[in-house]
Write an enzyme that holds these catalytic residues in place. Structure first.
Site, PDB file in Angstrom:
ATOM      1  N   GLU A   1      60.704 -19.262  22.891  1.00 35.26           N
ATOM      2  CA  GLU A   1      60.064 -17.935  22.917  1.00 35.26           C
ATOM      3  C   GLU A   1      61.085 -16.862  22.531  1.00 35.26           C
ATOM      4  O   GLU A   1      60.769 -15.862  21.896  1.00 35.26           O
ATOM      5  CB  GLU A   1      59.513 -17.670  24.327  1.00 35.26           C
ATOM      6  CG  GLU A   1      58.839 -16.316  24.465  1.00 35.26           C
ATOM      7  CD  GLU A   1      58.246 -16.087  25.858  1.00 35.26           C
ATOM      8  OE1 GLU A   1      57.691 -17.022  26.461  1.00 35.26           O
ATOM      9  OE2 GLU A   1      58.353 -14.944  26.334  1.00 35.26           O
TER      10      GLU A   1
ATOM     11  N   SER B   1      61.252 -16.431  30.433  1.00 35.67           N
ATOM     12  CA  SER B   1      61.018 -17.811  29.984  1.00 35.67           C
ATOM     13  C   SER B   1      61.598 -18.020  28.598  1.00 35.67           C
ATOM     14  O   SER B   1      61.390 -17.191  27.707  1.00 35.67           O
ATOM     15  CB  SER B   1      59.517 -18.094  29.943  1.00 35.67           C
ATOM     16  OG  SER B   1      59.009 -18.067  31.252  1.00 35.67           O
TER      17      SER B   1
ATOM     18  N   ARG C   1      51.966 -15.174  22.645  1.00 36.57           N
ATOM     19  CA  ARG C   1      53.348 -14.687  22.500  1.00 36.57           C
ATOM     20  C   ARG C   1      53.730 -14.373  21.049  1.00 36.57           C
ATOM     21  O   ARG C   1      54.888 -14.542  20.654  1.00 36.57           O
ATOM     22  CB  ARG C   1      54.368 -15.664  23.107  1.00 36.57           C
ATOM     23  CG  ARG C   1      54.166 -15.932  24.577  1.00 36.57           C
ATOM     24  CD  ARG C   1      54.325 -14.699  25.450  1.00 36.57           C
ATOM     25  NE  ARG C   1      53.821 -14.964  26.782  1.00 36.57           N
ATOM     26  CZ  ARG C   1      52.571 -14.657  27.169  1.00 36.57           C
ATOM     27  NH1 ARG C   1      51.731 -14.040  26.350  1.00 36.57           N
ATOM     28  NH2 ARG C   1      52.170 -14.927  28.391  1.00 36.57           N
TER      29      ARG C   1
HETATM   30  C1  LIG Z   1      63.151 -11.188  33.934  1.00 38.10           C
HETATM   31  C2  LIG Z   1      62.268 -11.281  32.699  1.00 38.10           C
HETATM   32  C3  LIG Z   1      60.942 -11.661  32.834  1.00 38.10           C
HETATM   33  C4  LIG Z   1      60.121 -11.757  31.708  1.00 38.10           C
HETATM   34  N1  LIG Z   1      58.817 -12.104  31.882  1.00 38.10           N
HETATM   35  C5  LIG Z   1      58.003 -12.154  30.805  1.00 38.10           C
HETATM   36  C6  LIG Z   1      56.607 -12.499  30.974  1.00 38.10           C
HETATM   37  O1  LIG Z   1      56.123 -12.757  32.081  1.00 38.10           O
HETATM   38  N2  LIG Z   1      55.840 -12.534  29.858  1.00 38.10           N
HETATM   39  C7  LIG Z   1      56.336 -12.250  28.612  1.00 38.10           C
HETATM   40  O2  LIG Z   1      55.556 -12.274  27.640  1.00 38.10           O
HETATM   41  N3  LIG Z   1      57.629 -11.937  28.437  1.00 38.10           N
HETATM   42  C8  LIG Z   1      58.472 -11.880  29.487  1.00 38.10           C
HETATM   43  N4  LIG Z   1      59.794 -11.575  29.312  1.00 38.10           N
HETATM   44  C9  LIG Z   1      60.307 -11.428  27.931  1.00 38.10           C
HETATM   45  C10 LIG Z   1      60.306  -9.996  27.374  1.00 38.10           C
HETATM   46  O3  LIG Z   1      60.390  -9.056  28.407  1.00 38.10           O
HETATM   47  C11 LIG Z   1      59.082  -9.677  26.509  1.00 38.10           C
HETATM   48  O4  LIG Z   1      58.928 -10.574  25.439  1.00 38.10           O
HETATM   49  C12 LIG Z   1      59.170  -8.248  25.961  1.00 38.10           C
HETATM   50  O5  LIG Z   1      57.916  -7.881  25.446  1.00 38.10           O
HETATM   51  C13 LIG Z   1      60.227  -8.062  24.881  1.00 38.10           C
HETATM   52  O6  LIG Z   1      60.330  -6.665  24.638  1.00 38.10           O
HETATM   53  P1  LIG Z   1      61.705  -5.976  24.239  1.00 38.10           P
HETATM   54  O7  LIG Z   1      61.435  -4.535  23.998  1.00 38.10           O
HETATM   55  O8  LIG Z   1      62.752  -6.298  25.200  1.00 38.10           O
HETATM   56  O9  LIG Z   1      61.965  -6.705  22.842  1.00 38.10           O
HETATM   57  P2  LIG Z   1      63.377  -7.210  22.258  1.00 38.10           P
HETATM   58  O10 LIG Z   1      63.847  -8.347  23.094  1.00 38.10           O
HETATM   59  O11 LIG Z   1      64.304  -6.088  22.056  1.00 38.10           O
HETATM   60  O12 LIG Z   1      62.915  -7.750  20.825  1.00 38.10           O
HETATM   61  C14 LIG Z   1      62.096  -8.883  20.688  1.00 38.10           C
HETATM   62  C15 LIG Z   1      61.796  -9.047  19.186  1.00 38.10           C
HETATM   63  O13 LIG Z   1      60.973  -7.981  18.752  1.00 38.10           O
HETATM   64  C16 LIG Z   1      61.609  -7.235  17.696  1.00 38.10           C
HETATM   65  N5  LIG Z   1      61.242  -5.832  17.944  1.00 38.10           N
HETATM   66  C17 LIG Z   1      61.445  -5.124  19.079  1.00 38.10           C
HETATM   67  N6  LIG Z   1      60.907  -3.893  18.946  1.00 38.10           N
HETATM   68  C18 LIG Z   1      60.368  -3.832  17.698  1.00 38.10           C
HETATM   69  C19 LIG Z   1      59.669  -2.833  16.970  1.00 38.10           C
HETATM   70  N7  LIG Z   1      59.410  -1.634  17.499  1.00 38.10           N
HETATM   71  N8  LIG Z   1      59.257  -3.112  15.698  1.00 38.10           N
HETATM   72  C20 LIG Z   1      59.502  -4.319  15.144  1.00 38.10           C
HETATM   73  N9  LIG Z   1      60.163  -5.317  15.782  1.00 38.10           N
HETATM   74  C21 LIG Z   1      60.598  -5.061  17.042  1.00 38.10           C
HETATM   75  C22 LIG Z   1      63.101  -7.528  17.810  1.00 38.10           C
HETATM   76  O14 LIG Z   1      63.748  -7.400  16.554  1.00 38.10           O
HETATM   77  C23 LIG Z   1      63.044  -8.987  18.299  1.00 38.10           C
HETATM   78  O15 LIG Z   1      62.821  -9.833  17.194  1.00 38.10           O
HETATM   79  C24 LIG Z   1      60.642 -11.469  30.413  1.00 38.10           C
HETATM   80  C25 LIG Z   1      61.973 -11.073  30.290  1.00 38.10           C
HETATM   81  C26 LIG Z   1      62.777 -10.969  31.414  1.00 38.10           C
HETATM   82  C27 LIG Z   1      64.211 -10.531  31.258  1.00 38.10           C
END
Ligand SMILES: Cc1cc2nc3c(=O)[nH]c(=O)nc-3n(C[C@H](O)[C@H](O)[C@H](O)COP(=O)(O)OP(=O)(O)OC[C@H]3O[C@@H](n4cnc5c(N)ncnc54)[C@H](O)[C@@H]3O)c2cc1C
Length: 298
Positions: free
Chosen positions: A291, A221, A172
């Site tokens: 996380e 999570s 992660r």
């Molecule tokens: C219902 C649900 C289920 C989920 N299941 C899982 C799972 O099974 N496994 C898992 O690993 N995660 C899971 N997640 C968590 C999440 O979806 C992941 O961690 C996902 O990869 C986050 O991506 P995001 O684009 O939403 O990032 P964001 O939430 O927008 O950002 C996360 C972090 O990354 C930074 N960031 C985002 N984009 C960039 C970029 N381009 N450059 C630099 N920094 C950046 C942001 O500033 C922040 O610090 C789940 C979430 C939900 C809502």
């Protein structure tokens, strides 16, 4: 010229539907617009915060000062077929679901883990997003060939490309590329087909739906599984299922999810996370790490 909006509520841009307002918010669609917005913030002496799909962030009730750059419109996908491989070149704000469509079209096994992951490609790289099921592949790092980071140098920018092997892919977390913002990624996967993949994806989705509260706002999570433990089991064993602070609740369905019952504040949610963390530590001696990423003015 890129449009920069003032005083915009951020909750609708998060999967938790929680958080205050951004002083300024914009949605670049290409690299030039992203640079333009970043330079604008620099001239105004404002800090800059990047957001992907907003599915792993807890935004403060007081919101985010300065300029928030949302990457949700920073999206494009190009697919190249090369010998025994599929190459996908995309902008970092491309939704993972768009990449999933490509893997499904080519019947590739990578569809299986991607189907469980919301958010954007950039957020997937930053978090090395992945699933706990024994799928192959099961983490983002396994499908990333390289990516490009945009960095600000005083009044100009540099683009730095990182190859997969130069990075430290951890559970992660992906290290070794900071500082900057990830703007483009090249994904690569062997084109060995699995004709059953759509069936397997549907089955995995049904399984997830039966175990996770996917009908309620959450960020998935909230704690990383500590080595040798499952966070959800630890939380449940400490009798924390259904615990509430305000309208933030430890999910009745999956104890590592905190759901927003409607009007949860960021402070309720964070306080509940801290209560869960300290109770688990007191009762089991296991220190869980969060996380979720906290953004804004806490
Ligand atoms: C219902 C649900 C289920 C989920 N299941 C899982 C799972 O099974 N496994 C898992 O690993 N995660 C899971 N997640 C968590 C999440 O979806 C992941 O961690 C996902 O990869 C986050 O991506 P995001 O684009 O939403 O990032 P964001 O939430 O927008 O950002 C996360 C972090 O990354 C930074 N960031 C985002 N984009 C960039 C970029 N381009 N450059 C630099 N920094 C950046 C942001 O500033 C922040 O610090 C789940 C979430 C939900 C809502």
């Amino acid at each position: 010229m890129i449009e920069i909006k003032e005083n915009v509520k951020l909750a609708p841009y998060t999967s938790w539907l929680i958080g205050g307002s951004a002083d300024y918010l914009c949605f670049p669609t290409n690299v030039d617009e992203l640079k333009e917005a970043w330079l604008w913030a620099l001239k105004q002496k404002l800090s800059v915060t990047f957001m992907g799909g907003g599915t792993n962030v807890l935004i403060a009730d007081k919101g985010i000062r300065g300029l928030t750059i949302s990457l949700r419109k920073f999206s494009s996908v190009q697919v190249l077929e090369e010998k025994n491989e599929i190459h996908i070149h995309c902008l970092s704000g491309t939704a993972k679901s768009e990449i999933l469509k490509v893997f499904l079209k080519y019947q590739l096994p990578a569809a299986l883990f991607l189907a469980g992951l919301p958010g954007d490609v950039g957020g997937g790289i930053v978090m090395n997003a992945g699933v706990s099921e024994p799928f192959v592949p099961k983490e983002f790092g396994e499908i990333v060939h390289s990516f490009t980071v945009l960095r600000r140098l005083d009044n100009s920018f540099e683009e730095v490309e990182f190859q997969h092997s130069e990075l430290n892919w951890q559970y992660r977390h992906c290290n070794g590329w900071q500082p900057g913002v990830i703007i483009k990624a090249k994904l690569k996967y062997s084109s060995n087909k699995d004709s059953e993949i759509l069936k397997k994806v549907k089955e995995a989705n049904r399984n997830r739906l039966s175990k996770q509260p996917l009908d309620m706002p959450s960020c998935g999570s909230v704690f990383i599984n500590p080595p040798g433990h499952r966070a959800a089991q630890l939380i449940q064993s400490c009798g924390l299922k259904g615990q509430r602070i305000g309208e933030a609740e430890v999910s009745q369905k999956h104890c590592n999810f905190i759901v927003n019952l409607g009007q949860a504040t960021a402070q309720d949610t964070w306080d509940l996370m801290m209560k869960v963390q300290s109770t688990v530590f007191q009762q089991t001696g296991v220190q869980m790490q969060t996380e979720v990423v906290r953004l804004g003015d806490w």
